[in-house]
Design an enzyme around this catalytic site. Structure first.
Site, PDB file in Angstrom:
ATOM      1  N   GLU A  94       0.865  -1.187   0.000  1.00 27.59           N
ATOM      2  CA  GLU A  94       0.000   0.000   0.000  1.00 27.59           C
ATOM      3  C   GLU A  94       0.896   1.230   0.000  1.00 27.59           C
ATOM      4  O   GLU A  94       1.971   1.213   0.625  1.00 27.59           O
ATOM      5  CB  GLU A  94      -0.883  -0.041   1.264  1.00 27.59           C
ATOM      6  CG  GLU A  94      -1.778   1.151   1.480  1.00 27.59           C
ATOM      7  CD  GLU A  94      -2.920   1.252   0.489  1.00 27.59           C
ATOM      8  OE1 GLU A  94      -2.634   1.482  -0.708  1.00 27.59           O
ATOM      9  OE2 GLU A  94      -4.085   1.148   0.898  1.00 27.59           O
ATOM     10  N   ASP A  95       0.487   2.293  -0.707  1.00 26.65           N
ATOM     11  CA  ASP A  95       1.326   3.493  -0.687  1.00 26.65           C
ATOM     12  C   ASP A  95       1.130   4.285   0.605  1.00 26.65           C
ATOM     13  O   ASP A  95       2.090   4.655   1.260  1.00 26.65           O
ATOM     14  CB  ASP A  95       1.099   4.377  -1.930  1.00 26.65           C
ATOM     15  CG  ASP A  95      -0.361   4.744  -2.140  1.00 26.65           C
ATOM     16  OD1 ASP A  95      -1.240   4.184  -1.442  1.00 26.65           O
ATOM     17  OD2 ASP A  95      -0.644   5.592  -3.002  1.00 26.65           O
ATOM     18  N   ASP A  98      -4.252   5.922   5.251  1.00 27.29           N
ATOM     19  CA  ASP A  98      -4.884   7.159   5.739  1.00 27.29           C
ATOM     20  C   ASP A  98      -5.888   6.738   6.822  1.00 27.29           C
ATOM     21  O   ASP A  98      -5.498   6.480   7.948  1.00 27.29           O
ATOM     22  CB  ASP A  98      -5.534   7.883   4.557  1.00 27.29           C
ATOM     23  CG  ASP A  98      -5.925   9.314   4.887  1.00 27.29           C
ATOM     24  OD1 ASP A  98      -5.975   9.655   6.074  1.00 27.29           O
ATOM     25  OD2 ASP A  98      -6.194  10.099   3.971  1.00 27.29           O
ATOM     26  N   PHE A 147      -1.814  16.449   3.271  1.00 29.23           N
ATOM     27  CA  PHE A 147      -2.049  15.780   1.987  1.00 29.23           C
ATOM     28  C   PHE A 147      -0.723  15.714   1.246  1.00 29.23           C
ATOM     29  O   PHE A 147      -0.070  16.732   1.021  1.00 29.23           O
ATOM     30  CB  PHE A 147      -3.086  16.547   1.162  1.00 29.23           C
ATOM     31  CG  PHE A 147      -3.606  15.735   0.019  1.00 29.23           C
ATOM     32  CD1 PHE A 147      -4.703  14.903   0.180  1.00 29.23           C
ATOM     33  CD2 PHE A 147      -2.982  15.777  -1.224  1.00 29.23           C
ATOM     34  CE1 PHE A 147      -5.174  14.125  -0.874  1.00 29.23           C
ATOM     35  CE2 PHE A 147      -3.438  15.002  -2.280  1.00 29.23           C
ATOM     36  CZ  PHE A 147      -4.528  14.178  -2.105  1.00 29.23           C
ATOM     37  N   ARG A 160       1.876  11.433  -9.662  1.00 28.71           N
ATOM     38  CA  ARG A 160       2.306  10.120  -9.161  1.00 28.71           C
ATOM     39  C   ARG A 160       3.785   9.878  -9.473  1.00 28.71           C
ATOM     40  O   ARG A 160       4.462   9.162  -8.741  1.00 28.71           O
ATOM     41  CB  ARG A 160       1.500   8.996  -9.824  1.00 28.71           C
ATOM     42  CG  ARG A 160       0.053   8.913  -9.392  1.00 28.71           C
ATOM     43  CD  ARG A 160      -0.531   7.590  -9.867  1.00 28.71           C
ATOM     44  NE  ARG A 160      -1.985   7.583  -9.930  1.00 28.71           N
ATOM     45  CZ  ARG A 160      -2.785   7.274  -8.905  1.00 28.71           C
ATOM     46  NH1 ARG A 160      -2.280   6.974  -7.738  1.00 28.71           N
ATOM     47  NH2 ARG A 160      -4.092   7.278  -9.056  1.00 28.71           N
TER      48      ARG A 160
END
Ligand code: PRP
Length: 172
Positions: A94-95, A98, A147, A160
């Site tokens: 997973e990047d 959150d 963010f 990205r």
């Protein structure tokens, strides 16, 4: 749009070197089935897998959270795995964690397919109460609630491909 670089290329590379050593030691030469959650994890997954000495096979899965309140708690499968994971040692990539909803639901979905083991590698985890009880086995960095973009993370599908992780500033 970039406020500041949070994690530069050198810092990411050094952390990936350390994570790869940790993962190789943990799997002790056993085959790892790497599962990337599309799309954000692709950059982290490929850079980390290139550092591993363990034998690896790779697959991808893509999900979307339902927007409607009635469906909350469910995920919609956009693109399923191409291979069975029963009996495999699965490492999910997973990047960013959150709220953790994506990963929690992904772990439910994958564990029902009876892998031999199921662990998580995440590049980033936000330090927020919503994900506090979600254990990441191999974590790159803990970050604040800002963010962030780059290294797989997007805003409206852009940025990205930045080689670093940056804090996004909509006022710039
Ligand atoms: C992003 C990110 C994680 C998820 C994290 O994915 O890549 O998968 O959100 O959020 P959560 O912990 O609150 O669930 P997104 O749905 O934006 O897809 P993408 O990877 O294609 O950008």
């Amino acid at each position: 749009m970039i406020d500041r670089i949070l994690l530069d290329e050198a810092k990411i590379a050094a952390r990936l070197d350390a994570l790869a050593c940790e993962i190789d030691a943990a799997y002790a030469g056993g085959e790892i089935r790497a599962v990337g959650i599309l799309k954000g994890s692709v950059f982290f997954l490929t850079d980390l897998l290139k550092r591993l000495k363990s034998p690896v096979s790779v697959d991808f899965i893509q999900v979307r959270s339902y927007a409607g309140t009635e469906s909350s708690g469910n995920i919609q499968l956009i693109h399923d795995l191409s291979m069975d994971i029963e009996g495999k040692d699965v490492l999910v990539f997973e990047d960013v964690v959150d709220t953790g909803q994506t990963l929690r639901r992904m772990m439910d979905l994958l564990s029902a397919r009876r892998p031999r083991s199921l662990r998580i590698a995440a590049l980033l985890k936000k330090e927020i109460p919503e994900n506090a009880n979600l254990l990441v086995d191999y974590l790159g960095f803990t970050i604040g609630p800002e963010f962030v973009i780059g290294y797989g993370l997007d805003i409206d599908e852009k940025y990205r491909n930045l080689p670093y992780v940056a804090v996004w500033n909509p006022m710039k």
